[in-house]
Write an enzyme that holds these catalytic residues in place. Structure first.
Site, mmCIF file in Angstrom:
data_model
loop_
_atom_site.group_PDB
_atom_site.id
_atom_site.type_symbol
_atom_site.label_atom_id
_atom_site.label_comp_id
_atom_site.label_asym_id
_atom_site.label_seq_id
_atom_site.Cartn_x
_atom_site.Cartn_y
_atom_site.Cartn_z
ATOM 1 N N HIS A 1 -12.193 -6.629 -4.004
ATOM 2 C CA HIS A 1 -10.799 -6.682 -3.533
ATOM 3 C C HIS A 1 -10.084 -5.381 -3.895
ATOM 4 O O HIS A 1 -9.409 -4.765 -3.053
ATOM 5 C CB HIS A 1 -10.097 -7.883 -4.180
ATOM 6 C CG HIS A 1 -8.621 -7.956 -3.916
ATOM 7 N ND1 HIS A 1 -8.059 -8.844 -3.024
ATOM 8 C CD2 HIS A 1 -7.575 -7.249 -4.437
ATOM 9 C CE1 HIS A 1 -6.745 -8.680 -3.007
ATOM 10 N NE2 HIS A 1 -6.425 -7.714 -3.869
ATOM 11 N N GLU A 2 -10.237 -4.956 -5.127
ATOM 12 C CA GLU A 2 -9.529 -3.760 -5.583
ATOM 13 C C GLU A 2 -10.109 -2.492 -4.978
ATOM 14 O O GLU A 2 -9.377 -1.535 -4.713
ATOM 15 C CB GLU A 2 -9.564 -3.690 -7.109
ATOM 16 C CG GLU A 2 -8.449 -2.856 -7.713
ATOM 17 C CD GLU A 2 -7.071 -3.373 -7.330
ATOM 18 O OE1 GLU A 2 -6.137 -2.544 -7.224
ATOM 19 O OE2 GLU A 2 -6.907 -4.589 -7.146
ATOM 20 N N HIS B 1 -8.359 -1.614 -1.859
ATOM 21 C CA HIS B 1 -7.120 -0.856 -2.078
ATOM 22 C C HIS B 1 -7.425 0.620 -2.343
ATOM 23 O O HIS B 1 -6.766 1.506 -1.788
ATOM 24 C CB HIS B 1 -6.359 -1.422 -3.280
ATOM 25 C CG HIS B 1 -5.796 -2.785 -3.065
ATOM 26 N ND1 HIS B 1 -5.044 -3.121 -1.969
ATOM 27 C CD2 HIS B 1 -5.870 -3.919 -3.831
ATOM 28 C CE1 HIS B 1 -4.661 -4.388 -2.055
ATOM 29 N NE2 HIS B 1 -5.160 -4.898 -3.168
ATOM 30 N N ASP C 1 -0.019 -8.090 -3.897
ATOM 31 C CA ASP C 1 0.015 -7.419 -2.592
ATOM 32 C C ASP C 1 1.159 -7.928 -1.724
ATOM 33 O O ASP C 1 1.781 -7.152 -0.990
ATOM 34 C CB ASP C 1 -1.321 -7.618 -1.872
ATOM 35 C CG ASP C 1 -2.493 -7.072 -2.680
ATOM 36 O OD1 ASP C 1 -2.294 -6.099 -3.411
ATOM 37 O OD2 ASP C 1 -3.596 -7.639 -2.585
#
Length: 304
Positions: free
Chosen positions: A41-42, A45, A136
């Site tokens: 997930h990170e 980003h 987010d």
């Protein structure tokens, strides 16, 4: 701490505590899976931020996502911030689709694992879309409303809303006590978000000051893109810091300074006021080092 691609990745103490607790309770495999989901997930980003040329110093991994420390603050366009924020939950989408496919067509003996993998991605993805900073969803709200209202107003409103919603999480977790037990995960996350937003509200003048010192680069970017200036009517006796708080993140401004009768006394671009203001203050408005918030202009001194 792991350093990869010039970015430091650190486990937040809350994540470490949960990992140790998972060893004691026999859920270490599930916690490793959660760690992998959060990391991917990170990385979504990080990849999006690097595509825009952002400079990322470090990333702290938490049980529900991560917090990235970047050189850029409010200097980046709101559109970029929203895209970067969305690229985390998008990783959870493709992982959830993959887990659903494995549940449908994979070996039957792995069904329990893929069910947990699917649940973890749905939980992480949806939770991060809550309108709470630094999640987010909070960044999406901050970026979207930056087009409509001044940056100071939006930042203050989103931080206070985030504080209220995180408090609701804590209350909801404690309310489970009456039903037979406290929801420890929700309580820990709620407390983390509450104190994170409380700290950010306390240091709001510093965040706003970072916005001001990045305005020159932002204005230059918008002018080069051919964006027309936004007209801002300013009473001649209005405090400079109050004028600065009216600045929108996604607009550069042309100030029309008027007298009490409404006649225009002077027209100047925002960078002239900004340079004059920053040259007279030694820190954020409202802080001990800054003299912008309480400073009175001398007799005859004009805003522009």
């Amino acid at each position: 701490m792991i350093k990869w691609g010039g970015v430091e990745y650190r486990l937040h103490p809350l994540f470490l505590i949960l990992m140790l607790f998972s060893v004691w309770t026999g859920y270490f495999a599930e916690m490793l899976t959660l760690f992998g989901v959060v990391t991917i997930h990170e990385l979504g980003h990080v990849a999006a931020a690097r595509a825009y040329g952002w400079r990322i110093r470090r990333v702290q991994l938490l049980p529900f996502g991560g917090v990235a420390e970047m050189e850029e603050s409010a200097n980046v366009p709101a559109k970029e911030e929203m895209v970067v924020a969305l690229c985390g939950p998008l990783q959870n989408v493709w992982m959830a689709v993959f887990a659903a496919a494995m549940l449908e067509w994979g070996p039957g003996q792995t069904a329990d694992y893929w069910a947990y993998f699917l649940q973890a991605n749905l939980m992480i993805g949806l939770f991060n879309l809550l309108p709470v900073l630094p999640l987010d969803g909070g960044k999406l709200v901050l970026g979207a409303f930056s087009y409509l209202f001044s940056y100071h107003r939006v930042l203050s409103a989103v931080l206070h809303t985030s504080l209220l919603l995180s408090l609701c999480m804590v209350i909801a977790a404690l309310a489970r006590y009456a039903a037979g037990g406290v929801h420890l995960n929700l309580l820990a996350i709620g407390l983390f978000l509450f104190f994170s937003n409380w700290y950010s509200i306390k240091h709001l003048p510093y965040q706003f000051f970072r916005f001001l010192i990045s305005r020159e680069a932002s204005c230059s970017r918008m002018k080069q893109a051919g964006q027309p200036p936004h007209m801002l009517v300013v009473p001649y006796d209005q405090e400079p810091v109050q004028v600065l708080r009216r600045f929108k993140r996604e607009r550069h401004h042309l100030l029309y300074i008027v007298d009490r009768a409404g006649d225009v006394l002077q027209i100047c671009p925002e960078d002239r006021l900004l340079r004059a203001y920053l040259s007279r203050v030694s820190g954020p408005p409202g802080s001990r080092g800054g003299n912008g918030a309480g400073r009175k202009r001398g007799k005859g001194e004009k805003i522009g």
